[in-house]
Design a protein around this motif. Structure first.
Motif, PDB file in Angstrom:
ATOM      1  N   ASP A 101       0.825  -1.211   0.000  1.00 24.38           N
ATOM      2  CA  ASP A 101       0.000   0.000   0.000  1.00 24.38           C
ATOM      3  C   ASP A 101       0.857   1.258   0.000  1.00 24.38           C
ATOM      4  OD1 ASP A 101      -2.305  -1.467  -0.078  1.00 24.38           O
ATOM      5  OD2 ASP A 101      -2.661  -1.401   2.101  1.00 24.38           O
ATOM      6  N   LEU A 102       1.951   1.243   0.771  1.00 22.85           N
ATOM      7  CA  LEU A 102       2.835   2.411   0.789  1.00 22.85           C
ATOM      8  C   LEU A 102       3.553   2.586  -0.546  1.00 22.85           C
ATOM      9  CD1 LEU A 102       4.395   2.302   4.380  1.00 22.85           C
ATOM     10  CD2 LEU A 102       2.558   3.763   3.504  1.00 22.85           C
ATOM     11  N   VAL A 103       3.897   1.473  -1.185  1.00 24.58           N
ATOM     12  CA  VAL A 103       4.511   1.544  -2.523  1.00 24.58           C
ATOM     13  C   VAL A 103       3.546   2.224  -3.493  1.00 24.58           C
ATOM     14  CG1 VAL A 103       5.260   0.200  -4.514  1.00 24.58           C
ATOM     15  CG2 VAL A 103       6.042  -0.426  -2.230  1.00 24.58           C
ATOM     16  N   ARG A 104       2.283   1.809  -3.476  1.00 25.20           N
ATOM     17  CA  ARG A 104       1.290   2.392  -4.386  1.00 25.20           C
ATOM     18  C   ARG A 104       1.084   3.879  -4.083  1.00 25.20           C
ATOM     19  NH1 ARG A 104      -1.201  -2.645  -3.025  1.00 25.20           N
ATOM     20  NH2 ARG A 104      -1.068  -4.100  -4.764  1.00 25.20           N
ATOM     21  N   HIS A 105       1.072   4.211  -2.807  1.00 26.70           N
ATOM     22  CA  HIS A 105       0.889   5.611  -2.419  1.00 26.70           C
ATOM     23  C   HIS A 105       2.027   6.476  -2.961  1.00 26.70           C
ATOM     24  CE1 HIS A 105      -0.247   9.060   0.034  1.00 26.70           C
ATOM     25  NE2 HIS A 105       1.032   9.149   0.424  1.00 26.70           N
ATOM     26  N   GLN A 106       3.263   5.993  -2.842  1.00 24.09           N
ATOM     27  CA  GLN A 106       4.406   6.775  -3.319  1.00 24.09           C
ATOM     28  C   GLN A 106       4.430   6.849  -4.848  1.00 24.09           C
ATOM     29  OE1 GLN A 106       6.284   8.369  -1.085  1.00 24.09           O
ATOM     30  NE2 GLN A 106       7.340   9.425  -2.764  1.00 24.09           N
ATOM     31  N   LEU A 107       4.072   5.768  -5.495  1.00 22.20           N
ATOM     32  CA  LEU A 107       4.006   5.791  -6.968  1.00 22.20           C
ATOM     33  C   LEU A 107       2.976   6.817  -7.439  1.00 22.20           C
ATOM     34  CD1 LEU A 107       4.181   1.949  -7.771  1.00 22.20           C
ATOM     35  CD2 LEU A 107       5.975   3.648  -8.146  1.00 22.20           C
ATOM     36  N   LYS A 108       1.844   6.881  -6.748  1.00 17.15           N
ATOM     37  CA  LYS A 108       0.800   7.842  -7.089  1.00 17.15           C
ATOM     38  C   LYS A 108       1.308   9.272  -6.917  1.00 17.15           C
ATOM     39  CE  LYS A 108      -3.479   9.271  -7.823  1.00 17.15           C
ATOM     40  NZ  LYS A 108      -4.120   9.172  -9.151  1.00 17.15           N
ATOM     41  N   HIS A 109       2.165   9.488  -5.922  1.00 15.69           N
ATOM     42  CA  HIS A 109       2.725  10.824  -5.667  1.00 15.69           C
ATOM     43  C   HIS A 109       3.498  11.332  -6.888  1.00 15.69           C
ATOM     44  CE1 HIS A 109       4.943  14.096  -3.847  1.00 15.69           C
ATOM     45  NE2 HIS A 109       6.094  13.457  -4.061  1.00 15.69           N
ATOM     46  N   TRP A 110       4.264  10.445  -7.537  1.00 12.76           N
ATOM     47  CA  TRP A 110       5.082  10.880  -8.672  1.00 12.76           C
ATOM     48  C   TRP A 110       4.372  10.710 -10.016  1.00 12.76           C
ATOM     49  CZ3 TRP A 110       9.018   7.768  -5.626  1.00 12.76           C
ATOM     50  CH2 TRP A 110       9.791   8.606  -4.817  1.00 12.76           C
ATOM     51  N   ILE A 111       3.394   9.813 -10.055  1.00 12.87           N
ATOM     52  CA  ILE A 111       2.698   9.529 -11.318  1.00 12.87           C
ATOM     53  C   ILE A 111       1.204   9.772 -11.101  1.00 12.87           C
ATOM     54  CG2 ILE A 111       2.384   7.838 -13.171  1.00 12.87           C
ATOM     55  CD1 ILE A 111       4.764   6.300 -11.959  1.00 12.87           C
ATOM     56  N   PRO A 112       0.729  11.017 -11.283  1.00 13.90           N
ATOM     57  CA  PRO A 112      -0.682  11.332 -10.996  1.00 13.90           C
ATOM     58  C   PRO A 112      -1.668  10.487 -11.794  1.00 13.90           C
ATOM     59  CG  PRO A 112       0.605  13.344 -11.313  1.00 13.90           C
ATOM     60  CD  PRO A 112       1.484  12.209 -11.698  1.00 13.90           C
ATOM     61  N   GLU A 113      -1.284  10.058 -12.997  1.00 11.33           N
ATOM     62  CA  GLU A 113      -2.205   9.274 -13.831  1.00 11.33           C
ATOM     63  C   GLU A 113      -2.315   7.815 -13.376  1.00 11.33           C
ATOM     64  OE1 GLU A 113       1.740   9.360 -16.227  1.00 11.33           O
ATOM     65  OE2 GLU A 113       0.624  10.666 -14.856  1.00 11.33           O
ATOM     66  N   TYR A 114      -1.478   7.439 -12.433  1.00 16.33           N
ATOM     67  CA  TYR A 114      -1.534   6.063 -11.900  1.00 16.33           C
ATOM     68  C   TYR A 114      -2.778   5.905 -11.038  1.00 16.33           C
ATOM     69  CZ  TYR A 114      -0.282   2.179  -8.724  1.00 16.33           C
ATOM     70  OH  TYR A 114      -0.284   1.031  -7.973  1.00 16.33           O
ATOM     71  N   GLU A 115      -3.629   4.954 -11.395  1.00 16.86           N
ATOM     72  CA  GLU A 115      -4.861   4.681 -10.662  1.00 16.86           C
ATOM     73  C   GLU A 115      -4.866   3.210 -10.250  1.00 16.86           C
ATOM     74  OE1 GLU A 115      -7.088   6.663  -9.591  1.00 16.86           O
ATOM     75  OE2 GLU A 115      -6.488   8.508 -10.625  1.00 16.86           O
ATOM     76  N   PRO A 116      -4.404   2.902  -9.044  1.00 19.16           N
ATOM     77  CA  PRO A 116      -4.376   1.492  -8.621  1.00 19.16           C
ATOM     78  C   PRO A 116      -5.771   0.895  -8.642  1.00 19.16           C
ATOM     79  CG  PRO A 116      -3.165   2.905  -7.083  1.00 19.16           C
ATOM     80  CD  PRO A 116      -3.898   3.813  -7.998  1.00 19.16           C
ATOM     81  N   MET A 117      -5.857  -0.326  -9.144  1.00 19.31           N
ATOM     82  CA  MET A 117      -7.144  -1.013  -9.175  1.00 19.31           C
ATOM     83  C   MET A 117      -7.544  -1.418  -7.773  1.00 19.31           C
ATOM     84  SD  MET A 117      -7.029  -3.403 -12.567  1.00 19.31           S
ATOM     85  CE  MET A 117      -8.719  -3.901 -12.289  1.00 19.31           C
ATOM     86  N   LYS A 118      -8.844  -1.292  -7.511  1.00 16.70           N
ATOM     87  CA  LYS A 118      -9.355  -1.720  -6.217  1.00 16.70           C
ATOM     88  C   LYS A 118      -9.417  -3.251  -6.172  1.00 16.70           C
ATOM     89  CE  LYS A 118     -10.242   2.442  -4.712  1.00 16.70           C
ATOM     90  NZ  LYS A 118      -9.198   3.168  -5.388  1.00 16.70           N
ATOM     91  N   ALA A 119      -9.179  -3.829  -5.045  1.00 16.93           N
ATOM     92  CA  ALA A 119      -9.210  -5.281  -4.898  1.00 16.93           C
ATOM     93  C   ALA A 119     -10.619  -5.788  -5.171  1.00 16.93           C
ATOM     94  CB  ALA A 119      -8.774  -5.669  -3.490  1.00 16.93           C
TER      95      ALA A 119
END
Length: 613
Positions: A595-613
């Motif tokens: 979850d923290l990895v996804r949060h940090q990736l979102k910080h640098w890549i605004p277009e990144y939209e992690p899929m919900k489980a």
């Protein structure tokens, strides 16, 4: 017993001399209703000598004694026509010059060359027919009955070649061009269009079909494949026309139809001169050299005479396999097979210090979307981002000329960790290129979609499932993907590398997206089964997967390049302070939860939209 070349040429020469005499005498016999023309004895005997001499000179000039009669064909007929034309010209000249004291009927001037052509050409054709009957007469009509689809150039070549085969017996041809219906090729009739294929197979009791349509579009191939598969026929195809015309393969080197044949990918043409200038005599490093793309890149690179190819790979077995390929197929190419991990800075520094590579192709990456999505997110970051940063920084530090990152279409509007880490790797290269101010290494990124037969692709998985009797598992009925062949992808990577000035993100023309369920159905048919035999089961999207892949993000636009299959992406600029923040994050030694990895990736890549489980 084989005849020597000199003796065979003597026999052919004697035959042609005999042809002159028979044609000359025969022309007079025909002119006088097969009564010997005694008043023309003087003309007949006087004309033989110059005609024989003319024949000798004409045959030598036309190259008639270079041809082998057993392979007599149109080129040989052209040579005969040249020789006959010269003989006819000599006869006409002889008639004009001797008209005051040698009387030759005008009709002889026409009859003689016609008879000469008939005897010389017919003799060669008859010899070939007799020889082929001796060689192949006992095998004709004994092979497996087969229907050839395609009555064009490839079809005609195939029918002629299979006529000499003991394994196959062509019973009919099929072609959708109505103007060919009812015509014959080498004695085999074009029975109708592909819609009649089932009926034709039943009529001739045939269970094999050969597709002789090397330049046909994917839609036509898919339709014929579906019809033949539904009829329970085994499908084969012939090599492409480019391979046939180059002489690398023969028309009768058939193979079963593969799924790649039905995708309709056109052959790639690259600017070999520019690629040659970039690679010849250079030290080249390929990371991930044992992987699907990396190994094909190495094979393609070997064509351009590099000074050395450094094969860098973390998998011992994969490294061994690519090293053995070079040992067997390209032993003249200097290679260095080195085991190591792109996350190991010391190992990379050692390699760059020793080899000083001029060009670096970075293909090492974790690429499997579902695996990297759950419990492996931080490892995906370390391998795909930290690994790229390490190799790219070494390339810049040790003065490499070019650095080429193999990226993916999953970096576009990513919904998974793998795609986001590849986008982050692109951003690293963009920053390093800007830091060089045009004086350091040229950093280039190349994006493409799925490659056929690569590690982890659906094709090997489907093949294994079909071999075990099914079911074939597809995540969703609507899921689509872009596909290209591994050699095509590797060639376009080289082309992009050669034309780039640095800082570009290249995107490859992936053609039309393919529905995975359609691919599964085609593979089932090509394996000789139906969906009643092997069912398709839908399992639902896996973690990180999306239904449709994209090649461009919403904030990006493309520019044309000189190559029709390559475009340049204008991507979103990298945020200020990104590089320093990223280095600090990657320097951490403790594992980072998903979850923290996804949060940090979102910080640098605004277009990144992690899929919900």
């Amino acid at each position: 017993m084989a005849l020597s070349t000199g003796f065979r040429s003597t026999l052919v020469f004697l035959f042609d001399v005999m042809a002159v005499i028979v044609a000359w005498a025969g022309a007079f016999l025909i002119r006088f209703n097969f009564d010997w023309p005694i008043p023309f004895d003087h003309a007949i005997w006087l004309g033989v000598l110059p005609l024989v001499l003319a024949q000798l000179i004409a045959c030598q000039w036309a190259g008639l004694y270079r041809g082998m009669w057993v392979f007599a064909s149109l080129p040989d007929l052209k040579r005969v026509l040249k020789a006959v034309f010269i003989s006819a010209a000599v006869l006409l000249l002889f008639t004009v010059l001797t008209r005051d004291y040698v009387l030759i009927p005008r009709s002889i001037v026409l009859l003689y060359p016609l008879l000469l052509l008939l005897i010389m050409g017919g003799g060669r054709a008859a010899w070939r027919m007799w020889k082929e009957h001796r060689l192949y007469g006992n095998v004709r009509g004994k092979g497996k009955p087969v229907v050839v689809v395609g009555a064009g150039t490839a079809g005609a070549m195939l029918v002629r070649e299979l006529g000499r085969s003991a394994e196959w017996q062509v019973v009919a041809l099929v072609d959708d061009d109505q103007s060919k219906w009812g015509l014959e090729i080498s004695g085999r009739r074009v029975e109708g269009g592909s819609d009649k294929l089932v009926e034709i197979l039943q009529h001739y009791n045939a269970s094999h079909v050969i597709l002789a349509m090397p330049s046909a579009k994917a839609e036509a191939l898919q339709r014929v494949t579906r019809i033949a598969s539904e009829a329970g026929a085994h499908l084969f195809t012939v090599p492409g026309l480019g391979e046939l015309m180059s002489g690398r393969v023969a028309i009768n080197m058939m193979r079963p139809v593969k799924i790649e044949d039905l995708l309709g990918r056109e052959s790639v043409h690259i600017d070999n001169d520019h690629v040659q200038a970039m690679l010849t005599g250079k030290q080249i490093l390929v990371t991930g050299a044992g992987g699907s793309i990396g190994s094909e890149l190495c094979r393609q690179l070997s064509r351009f005479s590099p000074a050395c190819i450094v094969l860098f790979e973390s998998s011992e077995f994969a490294l061994y396999m690519i090293e053995q390929w070079f040992a067997e197929h390209r032993p003249e190419i200097k290679i260095l097979a080195l085991a190591g991990d792109v996350k190991d800075v010391q190992r990379l520094t050692e390699i760059f210090t020793d080899m000083h590579p001029d060009v670096v192709f970075h293909a090492a990456a974790y690429k499997h979307v579902p695996l990297m999505e759950v419990d492996n997110a931080w490892q995906a970051v370390r391998n795909n981002v930290l690994g790229t940063l390490n190799v790219a920084a070494c390339a810049q530090r040790f003065g490499a000329e070019r650095f080429v990152l193999i990226s993916t279409d999953k970096a576009v509007n990513p919904t998974n960790v793998m795609g986001a880490t590849k986008r982050l790797a692109e951003m690293v290269c963009e920053v390093l290129h800007c830091q060089g101010n045009g004086n350091g290494a040229r950093f280039q990124m190349v994006r493409f979609g799925n490659v056929l037969g690569s590690t982890g692709s659906v094709i090997p998985k489907f093949q294994a499932q079909i071999a075990h009797g099914g079911p074939v598992t597809v995540t969703d009925p609507e899921i689509t993907r872009y596909f290209m062949s591994i050699p095509e992808a590797a060639q376009l990577v080289l082309q992009a590398a050669a034309m780039g000035n640095g800082g570009e993100v290249f995107v490859l023309d992936m053609g039309e997206p393919v529905k995975i369920v359609d691919m599964a159905r085609n593979m089932i048919r090509l394996s000789g089964f139906t969906e009643d035999d092997i069912r398709i089961e839908f399992t639902g999207l896996r973690p990180g997967e999306k239904l449709y892949e994209e090649l461009l993000a919403d904030s990006e636009e493309t520019l044309e390049t000189p190559h029709p299959k390559l475009r340049i992406v204008r991507s979103r600029s990298v945020p200020a302070g990104f590089y320093m923040e990223l280095q600090e994050w990657l320097a951490g030694l403790d594992p980072v939860p998903d979850d923290l990895v996804r949060h940090q990736l979102k910080h640098w890549i605004p277009e990144y939209e992690p899929m919900k489980a």
